[in-house]
Scaffold this motif. Structure first.
Motif, PDB file in Angstrom:
ATOM      1  N   TRP A  97      88.773   5.116 141.797  1.00  0.00           N
ATOM      2  CA  TRP A  97      88.842   6.059 140.689  1.00  0.00           C
ATOM      3  C   TRP A  97      87.991   5.628 139.496  1.00  0.00           C
ATOM      4  CZ3 TRP A  97      91.263   5.718 135.725  1.00  0.00           C
ATOM      5  CH2 TRP A  97      91.278   6.934 135.030  1.00  0.00           C
TER       6      TRP A  97
ATOM      7  N   ARG B 165      85.533   8.779 138.924  1.00  0.00           N
ATOM      8  CA  ARG B 165      86.274   9.727 138.101  1.00  0.00           C
ATOM      9  C   ARG B 165      85.296  10.614 137.341  1.00  0.00           C
ATOM     10  NH1 ARG B 165      88.746   5.728 133.430  1.00  0.00           N
ATOM     11  NH2 ARG B 165      86.764   4.880 132.680  1.00  0.00           N
TER      12      ARG B 165
ATOM     13  N   THR C  63      92.286  12.026 136.503  1.00  0.00           N
ATOM     14  CA  THR C  63      93.304  11.006 136.766  1.00  0.00           C
ATOM     15  C   THR C  63      93.270  10.641 138.246  1.00  0.00           C
ATOM     16  OG1 THR C  63      95.058  12.599 137.298  1.00  0.00           O
ATOM     17  CG2 THR C  63      94.770  12.025 134.965  1.00  0.00           C
ATOM     18  N   ARG C  64      93.931   9.545 138.540  1.00  0.00           N
ATOM     19  CA  ARG C  64      93.980   9.129 139.949  1.00  0.00           C
ATOM     20  C   ARG C  64      94.704  10.169 140.802  1.00  0.00           C
ATOM     21  NH1 ARG C  64      94.040   3.912 137.555  1.00  0.00           N
ATOM     22  NH2 ARG C  64      92.596   2.473 138.619  1.00  0.00           N
ATOM     23  N   TRP C  65      95.752  10.796 140.259  1.00  0.00           N
ATOM     24  CA  TRP C  65      96.470  11.801 141.022  1.00  0.00           C
ATOM     25  C   TRP C  65      95.587  13.009 141.320  1.00  0.00           C
ATOM     26  CZ3 TRP C  65     100.107  12.285 144.291  1.00  0.00           C
ATOM     27  CH2 TRP C  65     100.659  13.533 144.588  1.00  0.00           C
ATOM     28  N   GLU C  66      94.776  13.425 140.334  1.00  0.00           N
ATOM     29  CA  GLU C  66      93.856  14.543 140.577  1.00  0.00           C
ATOM     30  C   GLU C  66      92.817  14.162 141.627  1.00  0.00           C
ATOM     31  OE1 GLU C  66      92.205  15.732 136.879  1.00  0.00           O
ATOM     32  OE2 GLU C  66      94.099  16.535 136.095  1.00  0.00           O
TER      33      GLU C  66
END
Length: 293
Positions: A118, A122, A128-131
């Motif tokens: 990430w 990114r 974000t890491r979740w996205e």
């Protein structure tokens, strides 16, 4: 089974995977590197064909990052396939196990990618890491499924490769008058019958426990039992066979089952299905006859 009799299967898997771990690691890393190179080259070619050429190294770096996660996951996946093939006999249950493992593998792949890469990749689409995890899951769902199927298929093919059958036949133990001749991982052992305490099943393998340690061999317990003298050895469970004169104690546990304790300290399960094999030991002893006056 209980006690020591439940241990051989994990041991079999560990020995199978540890024979040439460095060589297999090199093969896995080289294989994924070639896949990453091929996919990066394909992506570059298609981009150029569409009139939107891409620089080579960023494309290759991103592809290599994706497949580096697959390289990390390869050993756990291979280990899981070996466990499924060794422990689950019914085809329908094996298929269910593989289908259940697939979302776990895909999820682990995208989560690891987001955790590791990430900071590098990114951007607006992955703030974000979740996205990033969500984006990677959608973009790579079909590719991840194909790679998972390919890795499972290659592992199963390796396990069932005809040449392994020839190696298994070459490593099968033979017998002489009072011993088993065991060829195990390139070493030949002569195990006298009177040195063997018990033999446990380990899937398609058997593990011989003797005064000289344990020996894992590529032969089933059933076929091995046919080579042993019936008067000296007895099957007490579908996963255990013992030398009769090693029995120290038989403790009933109900419904015809019992615990068999050996002189070596091992405790095994006697199934009621095999009670007849120890009939002489289980029969109540007659009281001594009264002396005739």
């Amino acid at each position: 089974m209980t006690g020591a009799s439940s241990a051989p299967e994990p041991r079999a898997r560990r020995l199978l995977l540890s024979d040439n771990r460095r060589a297999w690691s090199a093969i896995i890393l080289s294989g994924w590197a070639l896949v990453a190179l091929a996919q990066a080259a394909q992506g570059n070619f298609l981009a150029a064909y569409r009139g939107t050429p891409q620089p080579w190294w960023p494309t290759f770096g991103y592809t290599a990052a994706i497949y580096s996660i697959w390289a990390l996951l390869s050993w756990p996946i291979v280990g899981a396939v070996i466990a499924i093939e060794r422990r689950i006999r019914r085809l329908s249950l094996r298929i269910i196990a593989y289908l259940s493992l697939w979302p776990v593998v895909v999820g682990a792949h995208v989560l690891l990618f987001a955790l590791i890469y990430w900071p590098v990749y990114r951007g607006g689409a992955a703030a974000t890491r979740w996205e990033m995890t969500s984006v990677m899951f959608v973009r790579n769902l079909d590719t991840s499924g194909l790679l998972y199927v390919a890795l499972v298929g290659l592992t199963i093919g390796w396990l069932r490769w005809p040449r392994r059958q020839a190696a298994r036949a070459a490593s099968s133990p033979t017998t002489d008058d009072d011993a088993l001749i065991v060829r195990n991982r390139g070493t030949v052992h002569r195990l006298r019958f009177d040195s063997i305490d018990w033999i446990g099943a380990a899937g398609d393998y058997a593990e011989i426990h003797s005064a000289h340690g344990a020996h894992l061999i590529e032969q089933s317990l059933t076929s091995l039992a046919e080579r042993l003298p019936a008067g000296q050895f007895a099957r007490i469970h579908r996963g255990a066979l013992i030398r009769i004169d090693r029995v120290r104690e038989i403790a009933p546990i109900g419904r015809g089952d019992a615990h068999v304790r050996l002189t070596s300290g091992a405790e095994l399960r006697l199934s009621r299905r095999y009670r007849a094999n120890l009939a002489m030991l289980l029969a109540p002893r007659s009281p001594p006859a009264e002396p005739v006056p």
